[in-house]
Motif scaffolding. Structure first.
Motif, PDB file in Angstrom:
ATOM      1  N   ARG A  24       0.849  -1.191   0.000  1.00  0.00           N
ATOM      2  CA  ARG A  24       0.000   0.000   0.000  1.00  0.00           C
ATOM      3  C   ARG A  24       0.889   1.247   0.000  1.00  0.00           C
ATOM      4  O   ARG A  24       1.877   1.295   0.759  1.00  0.00           O
ATOM      5  N   PRO A  25       0.588   2.242  -0.800  1.00  0.00           N
ATOM      6  CA  PRO A  25       1.415   3.462  -0.806  1.00  0.00           C
ATOM      7  C   PRO A  25       1.529   4.105   0.581  1.00  0.00           C
ATOM      8  O   PRO A  25       2.587   4.611   0.948  1.00  0.00           O
ATOM      9  N   GLU A  26       0.464   4.043   1.367  1.00  0.00           N
ATOM     10  CA  GLU A  26       0.509   4.647   2.707  1.00  0.00           C
ATOM     11  C   GLU A  26       1.369   3.833   3.684  1.00  0.00           C
ATOM     12  O   GLU A  26       1.669   4.289   4.779  1.00  0.00           O
ATOM     13  N   ALA A  27       1.780   2.632   3.269  1.00  0.00           N
ATOM     14  CA  ALA A  27       2.666   1.811   4.110  1.00  0.00           C
ATOM     15  C   ALA A  27       4.137   2.163   3.893  1.00  0.00           C
ATOM     16  O   ALA A  27       5.005   1.644   4.593  1.00  0.00           O
ATOM     17  N   VAL A  28       4.395   3.043   2.954  1.00  0.00           N
ATOM     18  CA  VAL A  28       5.776   3.444   2.668  1.00  0.00           C
ATOM     19  C   VAL A  28       6.140   4.583   3.616  1.00  0.00           C
ATOM     20  O   VAL A  28       6.018   5.766   3.290  1.00  0.00           O
ATOM     21  N   THR A  29       6.553   4.200   4.819  1.00  0.00           N
ATOM     22  CA  THR A  29       6.942   5.184   5.833  1.00  0.00           C
ATOM     23  C   THR A  29       8.235   4.730   6.506  1.00  0.00           C
ATOM     24  O   THR A  29       8.572   3.545   6.500  1.00  0.00           O
ATOM     25  N   ARG A  30       8.933   5.677   7.066  1.00  0.00           N
ATOM     26  CA  ARG A  30      10.153   5.353   7.808  1.00  0.00           C
ATOM     27  C   ARG A  30       9.827   4.510   9.044  1.00  0.00           C
ATOM     28  O   ARG A  30      10.608   3.646   9.423  1.00  0.00           O
ATOM     29  N   ARG A  31       8.694   4.742   9.651  1.00  0.00           N
ATOM     30  CA  ARG A  31       8.327   3.963  10.839  1.00  0.00           C
ATOM     31  C   ARG A  31       8.147   2.495  10.498  1.00  0.00           C
ATOM     32  O   ARG A  31       8.581   1.618  11.241  1.00  0.00           O
ATOM     33  N   ILE A  32       7.517   2.205   9.371  1.00  0.00           N
ATOM     34  CA  ILE A  32       7.340   0.807   8.983  1.00  0.00           C
ATOM     35  C   ILE A  32       8.689   0.201   8.595  1.00  0.00           C
ATOM     36  O   ILE A  32       8.961  -0.960   8.902  1.00  0.00           O
ATOM     37  N   ALA A  33       9.559   0.994   7.966  1.00  0.00           N
ATOM     38  CA  ALA A  33      10.902   0.501   7.633  1.00  0.00           C
ATOM     39  C   ALA A  33      11.704   0.195   8.894  1.00  0.00           C
ATOM     40  O   ALA A  33      12.636  -0.609   8.851  1.00  0.00           O
ATOM     41  N   ASP A  34      11.349   0.812  10.009  1.00  0.00           N
ATOM     42  CA  ASP A  34      12.043   0.573  11.274  1.00  0.00           C
ATOM     43  C   ASP A  34      11.600  -0.706  11.988  1.00  0.00           C
ATOM     44  O   ASP A  34      12.295  -1.196  12.880  1.00  0.00           O
ATOM     45  N   VAL A  35      10.442  -1.244  11.621  1.00  0.00           N
ATOM     46  CA  VAL A  35       9.860  -2.365  12.368  1.00  0.00           C
ATOM     47  C   VAL A  35      10.756  -3.598  12.344  1.00  0.00           C
ATOM     48  O   VAL A  35      11.045  -4.187  13.393  1.00  0.00           O
TER      49      VAL A  35
END
Length: 192
Positions: free
Chosen positions: A146-157
């Motif tokens: 999902r485009p809205e899943a492209v975040t630095r926070r999700i990349a940090d998980v």
């Protein structure tokens, strides 16, 4: 040591860096002393102080020497494989430096604000998170995320799960464990 068996240059430096990692694994950053490193490396404290003015500088150089180059950007064209590659790089780095980088950050009396924090951030933490973020961007372009899943926070998980496991449990981190992190945590978060 006699004059004929005395280590110099790269051989001595390698022995010192190995001693730093060994001592960190045993006593942690707070318990690490120049005297303890010198003893473990079988050299004198003067040899350490000629090269490094402080424990912090010594540990920073040992980490720079030990930490591998940052991971390459994702290239597989599959978000699952890209995430697995990035997390495998992180895991392998933890094994290479025997988890010392994260023990240092955990024990750093400067609360992670000094040179040690910078070394780990520049050589490992930030590059792995950047690779994961790029993998998310590419996955969104391909319709895998999902485009809205492209975040630095999700990349940090993913890295957060790996760091936490390393700090709290240690031990072997298998490919199967990395697959579990990707399949059960990361992919469900980003699915379209």
């Amino acid at each position: 040591m006699t004059g004929t068996t005395r280590r110099r240059g790269g051989a001595l430096e390698a022995a010192i860096f190995d001693a730093v990692l060994d001592r960190l694994a045993v006593v942690g950053y707070r318990g690490l002393t120049m005297e303890g490193v010198a003893g473990a490396a079988r050299t004198g404290k003067a040899a350490l102080y000629r090269r490094w003015p402080s424990k912090e500088a010594l540990v920073a150089d040992a980490l720079r020497h030990t930490l591998p180059e940052p991971p390459a950007p994702p290239t597989t064209g599959d978000v699952r494989e890209d995430m697995l590659a990035a997390l495998a790089c992180l895991r392998d780095t933890l094994l290479t430096c025997r988890g010392a980088a994260f023990r240092v950050l955990k024990d750093d009396p400067e609360e992670g604000k000094g040179i040690l924090h910078d070394v780990v951030q520049q050589r490992l933490s930030r590059p792995v998170r950047d690779v994961l973020y790029q993998a998310l961007e590419q996955a969104a372009e391909r319709g895998e995320a999902r485009p809205e899943a492209v975040t630095r926070r999700i990349a940090d998980v993913g890295p957060a799960v790996i760091f936490y496991r390393n700090l709290t449990e240690g031990g072997e981190m298998t490919d199967a464990y990395l697959e579990w992190v990707v399949d059960e945590i990361l992919l469900p978060i980003i699915r379209p």
